[in-house]
Design an enzyme around this catalytic site. Structure first.
Site, PDB file in Angstrom:
ATOM      1  N   SER A  64      11.811  15.182 -16.762  1.00 25.00           N
ATOM      2  CA  SER A  64      12.125  14.269 -17.865  1.00 25.00           C
ATOM      3  C   SER A  64      11.315  12.981 -17.823  1.00 25.00           C
ATOM      4  O   SER A  64      11.196  12.289 -18.833  1.00 25.00           O
ATOM      5  CB  SER A  64      13.623  13.931 -17.874  1.00 25.00           C
ATOM      6  N   LYS A 107      15.708   7.058 -15.349  1.00 25.85           N
ATOM      7  CA  LYS A 107      15.377   6.961 -16.766  1.00 25.85           C
ATOM      8  C   LYS A 107      14.822   5.573 -17.073  1.00 25.85           C
ATOM      9  O   LYS A 107      15.089   4.595 -16.360  1.00 25.85           O
ATOM     10  CB  LYS A 107      16.620   7.206 -17.630  1.00 25.85           C
TER      11      LYS A 107
END
Length: 204
Positions: free
Chosen positions: A123, A161
Site C-alpha cells: 500500500s 500510512k
C-alpha cells in the site's frame, strides 16, 4: 574530520556542485547533500553505498573508519526492537510484541524512542517497498502529509500510512492507489498515531 567534511572534500575534487551530486544520487534538490556537508544529517544505507561508488572510496573512509583512526574511533551500536503483532491493551514495546532487533550506529540515529515495523503488503509502494523495515520515532502527533505508524482495529494492528488532515478529519492515505483505499478516521473507525516514519531499510 567528520563525514560531511569528507563528502565536501571528495565532491570538490571531482568538480561537482551540490546539485550535480544530488542528481547523481537521485535527489530532486541539493538540500540533502547540503545538510550532509554541514553535518546536520548523515547519509545511511543505500546513500552511503552510492557515495562510495561515486567517489571510488570505501564506506569506512566516509565514516572515518580508516586504518589511521580505527583504534581511536569507537562506534556504538544500538539494538532497535522490531515489533511483531501488537498485543491489545499492552504497551507498544511490551516484550510480547517484540519480534527481534536491528542494530544501528548510535550517532546516526534521531533522538527519542525508536522501533522498527516490517511492512506487509504494497500500500505504500514505491515510497516504502514491501517487506522493508521502517524505523519509527515514537510520538503521538504528526504533521500533515507525513508518514506515520498508526494503531487501528482496536489498537491490535499497526499500519503505515500517509496522514492527511482536512479540517478536523484525519485520513490515512496509501501511496499506492492501485487497489488500496483511504481510511477515514472517525468514532466508528478510530485510530491512534504511535510514531513518525524516519528511515526505510531493505535487506537484500
Amino acid at each position: 574530520m567528520e563525514i560531511g567534511d569528507r563528502i565536501k572534500e571528495l565532491r570538490e575534487r571531482k568538480n561537482l556542485t551540490q546539485s550535480e551530486l544530488a542528481e547523481m544520487l537521485g535527489f530532486k534538490t541539493y538540500t540533502t547533500v547540503s545538510k550532509w556537508e554541514s553535518n546536520d544529517n548523515y547519509p545511511k544505507g543505500r546513500d552511503l553505498k552510492k557515495l562510495s561508488e561515486i567517489f571510488n572510496v570505501s564506506s569506512d573512509y566516509l565514516l572515518g573508519l580508516t586504518a589511521d583512526n580505527l583504534l581511536t574511533k569507537v562506534v556504538d551500536f544500538i539494538k532497535i526492537p522490531i515489533l511483531g503483532t501488537i498485543t491489545c491493551g499492552e504497551p507498544i514495546l511490551a516484550e510480547e510484541n517484540i519480534a527481534g532487533y536491528r542494530e544501528e550506529i548510535a550517532e546516526n540515529l534521531p533522538n527519542g524512542e525508536l522501533f522498527y515495523l516490517q511492512t506487509k503488503g504494497n500500500s505504500m509502494t514505491p515510497t516504502i517497498p514491501e517487506n522493508s523495515f521502517v524505523m519509527i520515532k515514537k510520538q503521538s502527533t504528526i504533521e500533515n502529509n507525513e508518514i506515520a505508524a498508526v494503531l487501528v482495529n482496536g489498537d491490535s494492528e499497526a499500519t503505515l500510512k500517509r496522514v492527511k488532515f482536512q479540517g478536523q478529519t484525519m485520513m490515512l492515505m496509501p501511496d499506492n492507489l492501485d487497489g488500496h483505499m483511504p481510511i477515514i478516521v472517525n468514532e466508528e473507525n478510530p485510530a491512534r498515531i504511535i510514531g513518525k516514519a524516519v528511515k526505510v531499510s531493505i535487506d537484500l
